[in-house]
Design a protein around this motif. Structure first.
Motif, short mmCIF file in Angstrom:
data_model
loop_
_atom_site.label_atom_id
_atom_site.label_comp_id
_atom_site.label_asym_id
_atom_site.label_seq_id
_atom_site.Cartn_x
_atom_site.Cartn_y
_atom_site.Cartn_z
N ARG A 45 34.88 42.03 60.14
CA ARG A 45 35.34 41.26 59.00
C ARG A 45 36.72 41.69 58.55
NH1 ARG A 45 37.01 40.93 54.16
NH2 ARG A 45 36.48 39.12 52.98
N THR A 46 37.58 40.73 58.41
CA THR A 46 38.86 40.94 57.78
C THR A 46 38.74 40.37 56.38
OG1 THR A 46 39.96 40.62 59.89
CG2 THR A 46 41.32 40.38 57.92
N PRO A 47 39.15 41.13 55.33
CA PRO A 47 39.00 40.58 53.97
C PRO A 47 39.58 39.18 53.89
CG PRO A 47 39.70 42.85 53.85
CD PRO A 47 39.75 42.45 55.32
N GLY A 48 38.80 38.28 53.27
CA GLY A 48 39.22 36.89 53.12
C GLY A 48 38.63 35.97 54.17
N ARG A 95 42.74 45.31 48.80
CA ARG A 95 42.43 43.89 48.65
C ARG A 95 41.10 43.76 47.91
NH1 ARG A 95 46.78 41.06 49.88
NH2 ARG A 95 45.61 39.27 50.59
N THR A 96 40.92 42.70 47.14
CA THR A 96 39.69 42.47 46.37
C THR A 96 39.24 41.04 46.57
OG1 THR A 96 40.40 44.09 44.71
CG2 THR A 96 38.70 42.54 44.03
N TRP A 97 37.92 40.84 46.65
CA TRP A 97 37.33 39.51 46.80
C TRP A 97 35.91 39.54 46.25
CZ3 TRP A 97 37.78 43.05 50.58
CH2 TRP A 97 36.67 43.32 51.39
N ALA A 98 35.32 38.37 46.12
CA ALA A 98 33.94 38.25 45.63
C ALA A 98 33.06 37.73 46.76
CB ALA A 98 33.88 37.28 44.45
N ARG A 99 31.80 38.16 46.72
CA ARG A 99 30.80 37.70 47.70
C ARG A 99 29.49 37.51 46.97
NH1 ARG A 99 30.03 41.30 52.88
NH2 ARG A 99 32.06 40.41 53.34
N THR A 100 28.79 36.44 47.30
CA THR A 100 27.44 36.25 46.77
C THR A 100 26.47 36.15 47.94
OG1 THR A 100 26.07 35.02 45.20
CG2 THR A 100 27.55 33.71 46.57
N LEU A 117 37.33 36.43 39.13
CA LEU A 117 38.20 36.45 37.96
C LEU A 117 39.03 37.73 37.99
CD1 LEU A 117 35.30 35.44 35.60
CD2 LEU A 117 37.12 33.93 36.39
N HIS A 118 40.34 37.59 38.05
CA HIS A 118 41.25 38.74 38.11
C HIS A 118 41.50 39.27 36.70
CE1 HIS A 118 42.74 38.28 42.33
NE2 HIS A 118 42.20 37.08 42.14
N PRO A 119 41.84 40.58 36.56
CA PRO A 119 42.12 41.14 35.24
C PRO A 119 43.35 40.51 34.58
CG PRO A 119 42.11 42.87 36.92
CD PRO A 119 41.84 41.58 37.60
N ASP A 120 44.25 39.94 35.38
CA ASP A 120 45.47 39.35 34.82
C ASP A 120 45.28 37.87 34.44
OD1 ASP A 120 45.41 38.10 37.29
OD2 ASP A 120 47.23 39.07 38.05
N GLY A 121 44.04 37.38 34.48
CA GLY A 121 43.76 36.02 34.05
C GLY A 121 43.69 34.98 35.16
N ASP A 143 40.47 36.81 49.73
CA ASP A 143 40.86 38.07 49.10
C ASP A 143 42.28 37.98 48.57
OD1 ASP A 143 42.11 38.01 51.61
OD2 ASP A 143 42.19 40.18 51.70
N GLY A 144 42.64 38.97 47.75
CA GLY A 144 44.00 39.08 47.22
C GLY A 144 44.30 40.52 46.90
N PRO A 145 45.56 40.85 46.63
CA PRO A 145 45.92 42.23 46.30
C PRO A 145 45.17 42.71 45.06
CG PRO A 145 47.88 40.85 46.53
CD PRO A 145 46.71 39.94 46.58
#
Length: 185
Positions: A45-48, A95-100, A117-121, A143-145
């Protein structure tokens, strides 16, 4: 208006209690059936990229997984119509992402919207296909930084609805505070 504020406060207090109680219960209860796959490295797995679906239901999530990936999950929830879900915020290599993780035993395919939801809105959303075959599945956001140096959390919410998207059946969530925050790892 006042009643809505009180209900929101009660909901937030309940979420905070669950956030503290679930890891403690997991630590004392030992392994349990869960929607999460085993805590093994996911070298492919590559993030994203889309996550591989399925796998045995063997082991409760661990805060730190092999390969430097961290996973912060909310509780596993089941709704009466036969949908079970657990939603997580994952980080790896900056990198950060969500998974369900989900299982749909309703007999009909469902829709799900997964939002990070990112901390910067900012937010990122993925629309998920939830087949009706009752086998475990997964869906994730791109994913994102990772935003660091904030006390505000990342949040992940998965909303499962009927095929037309008109009736909410289950809402599942998880969160994580990046380094520099007061909780997390």
């Amino acid at each position: 208006m006042q009643r809505a504020r009180i209900l929101r406060l009660i909901g937030l207090a309940g979420t905070a209690v669950l956030a503290l109680a679930v890891p403690l219960a997991a630590a004392t209860a030992g392994p349990a059936d869960t929607l999460l796959p085993p805590a093994a490295p996911d070298a492919s797995r590559t993030p994203g990229a889309p996550a591989a679906a399925g796998g045995p239901l063997t082991d409760l999530a661990r805060p730190l997984l092999a390969g430097g990936r961290t996973t912060h999950c909310g509780p596993e929830l089941t709704a009466r119509p036969g949908i079970t879900a657990q939603t997580c915020v994952l980080t790896e290599a900056g990198r950060t992402w969500a998974r369900t993780f989900f299982r749909n035993a309703t007999g009909e395919p469902l829709r799900a919207a997964l939002t990070l939801l990112h901390p910067d809105g900012r937010s990122v959303q993925a629309d998920c296909v939830v087949p009706a075959d009752g086998t475990p599945g997964e869906c994730e956001t791109p994913d994102g930084p990772t935003v660091r140096g904030t006390r505000l959390p990342y949040g992940a919410v998965a909303e499962f609805s009927d095929p037309a998207g008109e009736r909410l059946l289950l809402r599942s969530g998880g969160n994580w505070v990046p380094d520099g925050g007061s909780s997390g790892r």
